[in-house]
Design a protein around this motif. Sequence first.
Motif, PDB file in Angstrom:
ATOM      1  N   GLU A   1      45.235  31.349  46.615  1.00 27.59           N
ATOM      2  CA  GLU A   1      46.461  32.134  46.481  1.00 27.59           C
ATOM      3  C   GLU A   1      47.483  31.413  45.604  1.00 27.59           C
ATOM      4  OE1 GLU A   1      44.204  33.528  49.833  1.00 27.59           O
ATOM      5  OE2 GLU A   1      44.823  31.523  49.248  1.00 27.59           O
ATOM      6  N   ARG A   2      47.579  30.123  45.783  1.00 24.01           N
ATOM      7  CA  ARG A   2      48.564  29.382  44.970  1.00 24.01           C
ATOM      8  C   ARG A   2      48.192  29.376  43.493  1.00 24.01           C
ATOM      9  NH1 ARG A   2      51.013  24.425  48.608  1.00 24.01           N
ATOM     10  NH2 ARG A   2      51.201  25.682  50.494  1.00 24.01           N
ATOM     11  N   THR A   3      46.908  29.247  43.237  1.00 27.31           N
ATOM     12  CA  THR A   3      46.457  29.271  41.845  1.00 27.31           C
ATOM     13  C   THR A   3      46.693  30.651  41.238  1.00 27.31           C
ATOM     14  OG1 THR A   3      44.787  27.629  42.412  1.00 27.31           O
ATOM     15  CG2 THR A   3      44.473  28.802  40.354  1.00 27.31           C
ATOM     16  N   ALA A   4      46.371  31.689  41.987  1.00 30.46           N
ATOM     17  CA  ALA A   4      46.601  33.055  41.503  1.00 30.46           C
ATOM     18  C   ALA A   4      48.082  33.281  41.204  1.00 30.46           C
ATOM     19  CB  ALA A   4      46.111  34.067  42.542  1.00 30.46           C
ATOM     20  N   ALA A   5      48.940  32.778  42.076  1.00 34.81           N
ATOM     21  CA  ALA A   5      50.381  32.979  41.880  1.00 34.81           C
ATOM     22  C   ALA A   5      50.848  32.298  40.590  1.00 34.81           C
ATOM     23  CB  ALA A   5      51.156  32.434  43.081  1.00 34.81           C
ATOM     24  N   MET A   6      50.400  31.067  40.359  1.00 37.50           N
ATOM     25  CA  MET A   6      50.839  30.365  39.156  1.00 37.50           C
ATOM     26  C   MET A   6      50.236  30.994  37.905  1.00 37.50           C
ATOM     27  SD  MET A   6      52.903  28.000  38.126  1.00 37.50           S
ATOM     28  CE  MET A   6      53.172  26.511  37.121  1.00 37.50           C
ATOM     29  N   GLN A   7      49.007  31.501  38.021  1.00 36.04           N
ATOM     30  CA  GLN A   7      48.420  32.187  36.865  1.00 36.04           C
ATOM     31  C   GLN A   7      49.271  33.393  36.478  1.00 36.04           C
ATOM     32  OE1 GLN A   7      44.091  32.668  36.879  1.00 36.04           O
ATOM     33  NE2 GLN A   7      44.335  34.737  36.057  1.00 36.04           N
ATOM     34  N   HIS A   8      49.664  34.190  37.457  1.00 36.73           N
ATOM     35  CA  HIS A   8      50.541  35.325  37.154  1.00 36.73           C
ATOM     36  C   HIS A   8      51.882  34.847  36.598  1.00 36.73           C
ATOM     37  CE1 HIS A   8      47.901  38.357  38.534  1.00 36.73           C
ATOM     38  NE2 HIS A   8      48.046  38.155  39.821  1.00 36.73           N
ATOM     39  N   GLN A   9      52.432  33.820  37.227  1.00 36.53           N
ATOM     40  CA  GLN A   9      53.731  33.318  36.777  1.00 36.53           C
ATOM     41  C   GLN A   9      53.677  32.915  35.299  1.00 36.53           C
ATOM     42  OE1 GLN A   9      56.812  33.165  37.947  1.00 36.53           O
ATOM     43  NE2 GLN A   9      57.423  32.148  36.046  1.00 36.53           N
TER      44      GLN A   9
ATOM     45  N   PRO B   1      45.591  46.659  47.239  1.00 34.37           N
ATOM     46  CA  PRO B   1      46.113  47.824  47.953  1.00 34.37           C
ATOM     47  C   PRO B   1      47.556  47.685  48.421  1.00 34.37           C
ATOM     48  CG  PRO B   1      44.786  46.481  49.435  1.00 34.37           C
ATOM     49  CD  PRO B   1      44.809  45.764  48.114  1.00 34.37           C
ATOM     50  N   SER B   2      48.139  46.507  48.329  1.00 30.86           N
ATOM     51  CA  SER B   2      49.386  46.257  49.055  1.00 30.86           C
ATOM     52  C   SER B   2      50.642  46.608  48.272  1.00 30.86           C
ATOM     53  CB  SER B   2      49.462  44.777  49.444  1.00 30.86           C
ATOM     54  OG  SER B   2      49.744  43.984  48.298  1.00 30.86           O
ATOM     55  N   GLY B   3      50.515  46.757  46.946  1.00 30.75           N
ATOM     56  CA  GLY B   3      51.710  46.944  46.141  1.00 30.75           C
ATOM     57  C   GLY B   3      52.342  45.643  45.695  1.00 30.75           C
ATOM     58  N   TRP B   4      51.816  44.534  46.175  1.00 35.56           N
ATOM     59  CA  TRP B   4      52.253  43.217  45.686  1.00 35.56           C
ATOM     60  C   TRP B   4      51.159  42.607  44.807  1.00 35.56           C
ATOM     61  CZ3 TRP B   4      57.162  43.064  46.467  1.00 35.56           C
ATOM     62  CH2 TRP B   4      57.728  43.508  47.657  1.00 35.56           C
ATOM     63  N   LEU B   5      51.547  41.646  43.993  1.00 37.37           N
ATOM     64  CA  LEU B   5      50.568  41.082  43.052  1.00 37.37           C
ATOM     65  C   LEU B   5      49.443  40.345  43.766  1.00 37.37           C
ATOM     66  CD1 LEU B   5      52.952  39.775  40.228  1.00 37.37           C
ATOM     67  CD2 LEU B   5      51.256  41.612  40.011  1.00 37.37           C
ATOM     68  N   ILE B   6      49.779  39.674  44.865  1.00 34.35           N
ATOM     69  CA  ILE B   6      48.792  38.843  45.555  1.00 34.35           C
ATOM     70  C   ILE B   6      48.851  39.119  47.048  1.00 34.35           C
ATOM     71  CG2 ILE B   6      48.117  36.466  46.113  1.00 34.35           C
ATOM     72  CD1 ILE B   6      49.566  35.677  43.480  1.00 34.35           C
ATOM     73  N   GLY B   7      47.674  39.349  47.634  1.00 34.87           N
ATOM     74  CA  GLY B   7      47.603  39.492  49.091  1.00 34.87           C
ATOM     75  C   GLY B   7      48.429  40.663  49.560  1.00 34.87           C
ATOM     76  N   ASP B   8      49.025  40.518  50.735  1.00 33.24           N
ATOM     77  CA  ASP B   8      49.715  41.661  51.325  1.00 33.24           C
ATOM     78  C   ASP B   8      51.198  41.404  51.545  1.00 33.24           C
ATOM     79  OD1 ASP B   8      49.599  39.842  53.317  1.00 33.24           O
ATOM     80  OD2 ASP B   8      48.464  41.083  54.731  1.00 33.24           O
ATOM     81  N   ARG B   9      51.737  40.391  50.820  1.00 35.32           N
ATOM     82  CA  ARG B   9      53.193  40.266  50.884  1.00 35.32           C
ATOM     83  C   ARG B   9      53.746  39.660  49.605  1.00 35.32           C
ATOM     84  NH1 ARG B   9      54.726  35.135  53.015  1.00 35.32           N
ATOM     85  NH2 ARG B   9      52.924  33.838  53.463  1.00 35.32           N
TER      86      ARG B   9
END
Lengths: 223, 223
Positions: free
Chosen positions: A76-84, A141-149
């Motif tokens: 999740e942290r890697t995915a977040a920084m990739q998007h960032q 499915p969540s409407g957020w970029l990663i996971g459900d929040r």
Amino acid sequence: VRLALEEAGVEYVDVAREPEARGGGYPAIERVLKGGTPRPFAPPVLVAGDRAIAQTSLILQWLAPRHGLVQDGEAERTAAMQHQLTIADLVVEAHDTHHPIGAGKYYEEQKEAAALRAADFIEHRLPKFLGYFEAILTAGPSGWLIGDRLTYPDLSLFQTVCGLDHAFPRAMERLSKRIPRCRALVDRVAARPRIAGYLASPRRLDFNQQGIFRRYPELDLTP
Amino acid sequence: VRLALEEAGVEYVDVAREPEARGGGYPAIERVLKGGTPRPFAPPVLVAGDRAIAQTSLILQWLAPRHGLVQDGEAERTAAMQHQLTIADLVVEAHDTHHPIGAGKYYEEQKEAAALRAADFIEHRLPKFLGYFEAILTAGPSGWLIGDRLTYPDLSLFQTVCGLDHAFPRAMERLSKRIPRCRALVDRVAARPRIAGYLASPRRLDFNQQGIFRRYPELDLTP
């Protein structure tokens, strides 16, 4: 960075906006830029205790796990920084629409090149980047970029779309029906209680002609 | 990324350079760009086990602690990524000297703007960035950017200076006497056994007119 601090409810001082008499303003910025290990290349800089951290994406990456703006877990942290970092690329390109020749020159000195770059940005880059994030939001499915929040790149995408709406209202209007999930994310972020409070406060900086996202109508789509 | 893998002695396959018959080439790139969680926006992508990580700086940040290319300790890791992101900013600006209007257009379609942007880059941005790293190297006694041994931003600075030497030989020659420590770092990196072996091997990609650092003599200082 301000949005992340606000969403997390962290107390902070925006030294650039503090009066010099209270230790803010340009002298404070200069002081921060001369300190830190390593010394920062440029603002923004987050000073937290004895740390001074530069580079927007790194500041967010550093703040996020401390303040609930990213999930635990390395994937999740890697995915977040990739998007960032992808959002940061988009932000640079948005900036360069009005400064394609040199950041140290006035817009008026580079208007011709700016018109060309802005047209290319609107035609190719803007739909490519926002279409990419639309696909990411569609895949989850969540409407957020990663996971459900919410995580910090959701805040960055919010800020970027708001900036693009300011800079290119006609181009963004044309694109809007193709990016409904990005639009929904923007609405959702804006409705979060702390963000809503911040946006309505004097702490929120309006977009302006000194920042990254500037409104030069001649760079937008022709009406 | 290749330099980091080589310095660490990690086995890797550069799928873009593998023949299609061996599962490489453009189809392999397309496959990688469609997979991954999240799906990458663009190359480069590191595939490691079941992970696919995009964004050069993030790939390096992810690889480094696994392969001895950053020290333990949060302050060191943050410093390394801060340098990496500043080098990445320099790389974008170097690229945009030949593509100031649009990455999807030919250089020949944007030569006039490129001449202006390159002149501004050589006059202002190049000395500012390399002067900054010279100051960082001057502040530390070891000759490396962080602590007393090589970390991944040293490799990135090496690659960037080599690329700038290729693209702007006259401008870099003029600047060289003002950046002796950057020059010494480049020599030191090139002399490391694994890096030297790599540079002499066919795995090393020569700088070329499709990459980030291109030699257009008309964009360099006039002789």
